[in-house]
Design a protein around this motif. Structure first.
Motif, PDB file in Angstrom:
ATOM      1  N   ARG A 101      78.007  14.843  30.558  1.00 36.25           N
ATOM      2  CA  ARG A 101      78.639  15.216  31.830  1.00 36.25           C
ATOM      3  C   ARG A 101      77.671  14.996  32.985  1.00 36.25           C
ATOM      4  N   CYS A 103      78.542  16.535  35.962  1.00 33.71           N
ATOM      5  CA  CYS A 103      78.888  17.627  36.869  1.00 33.71           C
ATOM      6  C   CYS A 103      79.347  18.823  36.029  1.00 33.71           C
ATOM      7  N   TYR A 105      81.839  22.159  35.327  1.00 34.54           N
ATOM      8  CA  TYR A 105      83.218  22.584  35.548  1.00 34.54           C
ATOM      9  C   TYR A 105      83.206  23.917  36.290  1.00 34.54           C
ATOM     10  N   CYS A 154      82.336  19.166  39.277  1.00 35.07           N
ATOM     11  CA  CYS A 154      83.516  18.345  39.027  1.00 35.07           C
ATOM     12  C   CYS A 154      84.692  18.902  39.825  1.00 35.07           C
ATOM     13  N   SER A 155      85.410  18.040  40.495  1.00 36.76           N
ATOM     14  CA  SER A 155      86.574  18.466  41.267  1.00 36.76           C
ATOM     15  C   SER A 155      87.785  17.608  40.903  1.00 36.76           C
ATOM     16  N   SER A 157      88.241  21.547  39.371  1.00 38.07           N
ATOM     17  CA  SER A 157      87.935  22.327  38.178  1.00 38.07           C
ATOM     18  C   SER A 157      87.819  23.789  38.597  1.00 38.07           C
ATOM     19  N   LEU A 216      88.469  21.522  33.521  1.00 35.27           N
ATOM     20  CA  LEU A 216      88.949  20.549  34.487  1.00 35.27           C
ATOM     21  C   LEU A 216      90.418  20.806  34.778  1.00 35.27           C
ATOM     22  N   SER A 218      92.305  18.258  36.281  1.00 33.71           N
ATOM     23  CA  SER A 218      92.918  16.939  36.402  1.00 33.71           C
ATOM     24  C   SER A 218      92.105  15.926  35.625  1.00 33.71           C
ATOM     25  N   ASN A 219      92.747  14.834  35.250  1.00 32.07           N
ATOM     26  CA  ASN A 219      92.026  13.742  34.609  1.00 32.07           C
ATOM     27  C   ASN A 219      91.286  12.868  35.608  1.00 32.07           C
ATOM     28  N   ASN A 220      91.679  12.972  36.881  1.00 32.57           N
ATOM     29  CA  ASN A 220      91.008  12.231  37.959  1.00 32.57           C
ATOM     30  C   ASN A 220      89.940  13.128  38.578  1.00 32.57           C
ATOM     31  N   VAL A 221      88.704  12.851  38.271  1.00 33.21           N
ATOM     32  CA  VAL A 221      87.606  13.755  38.640  1.00 33.21           C
ATOM     33  C   VAL A 221      86.731  13.120  39.710  1.00 33.21           C
ATOM     34  N   THR A 222      86.432  13.913  40.727  1.00 36.38           N
ATOM     35  CA  THR A 222      85.474  13.535  41.750  1.00 36.38           C
ATOM     36  C   THR A 222      84.234  14.425  41.602  1.00 36.38           C
TER      37      THR A 222
END
Length: 225
Positions: A101, A103, A105, A154-155, A157, A216, A218-222
């Motif tokens: 990882r 980032c 959570y 992670c965003s 999360s 998390l 979402s599967n789309n992580v910023t």
């Protein structure tokens, strides 16, 4: 399991990496618990374990420590538990088994450095890559105490934050039980290190905050850095 070189050296110096000898004579064990004062700067919990012939994890859990790799300050006292034939020098250490990882959570975002911290050690506590935390700085240089380090998050999360009465163990035990990391628990209570009050005459347990069920959303992580 990968163990940081300094921790491995400390374990080797204990001379009790495996199970205790089958010839252990229980009648010769020191079963008295007592307080051990830290009088010399740089004394580690591993040093105390070696000097008292106890397991470093046994000492850690009797003092309900955040992490046994944190170096105590001069003037602190540690509870030395009764001696056993099976000293535990392993189960409280955070396993470094291939961090991927970049980032954490949930949160929090700021880590407050303590004695003996390096970017590598902090990243292991947070279960993230060292590179994502250090930003290219030296991974194994000891950091000054009291430095705030921004932790990549992670965003989107989240974590659930809840109070907890800390009655036994080390933060690694809590992290495994509540699906969080040692580093995130430390960030919620940056001044907590250990406590001897839980086993005193008027026993009181320290109240800490936990970040639990960090996931998390979402599967789309910023990555928020």
């Amino acid at each position: 399991m990968k163990i940081a070189d300094s921790i491995l050296a400390a374990l080797l110096s204990l001379g009790t990496l495996g199970a205790a000898s089958s010839s252990c004579d229980t009648s010769k064990l020191n079963t008295t618990a007592y307080l051990y004062p830290i009088t010399k700067e740089g004394t580690t919990v591993f040093d105390v374990a070696r000097a008292t012939k106890r397991g470093v994890c046994d000492i850690g859990r009797h003092n309900i420590m955040a992490d046994v790799t944190i170096t105590p300050n001069v003037g602190q006292e540690l509870i030395i538990p009764p001696q056993t034939c099976t000293p535990d020098n392993h189960s409280c250490l955070i396993k470094d088994e291939g961090r991927t990882r970049d980032c954490i959570y949930g949160g929090p975002r700021l880590y407050y450095t303590v004695n003996g911290d390096t970017y590598e050690r902090i990243a292991i506590r947070l279960n993230i890559t060292t590179e994502s935390l250090s930003g290219g700085e030296s991974a194994n240089t000891t950091l000054p105490v009291g430095k705030f380090i921004k932790v990549p998050q992670c965003s989107p999360s989240q974590c659930i934050i809840q109070p907890y009465s800390f009655e036994w163990g080390v933060y690694k035990d809590l992290a495994e039980k509540f699906d969080t990391t040692v580093g995130q628990i430390m960030m919620l209570g940056p001044t907590y290190n250990y406590s001897t009050t839980a086993f005193s005459k008027d026993s009181t347990y320290p109240s800490i905050d936990l970040a639990i069920n960090c996931t998390l959303l979402s599967n789309n992580v910023t990555v928020l850095s």
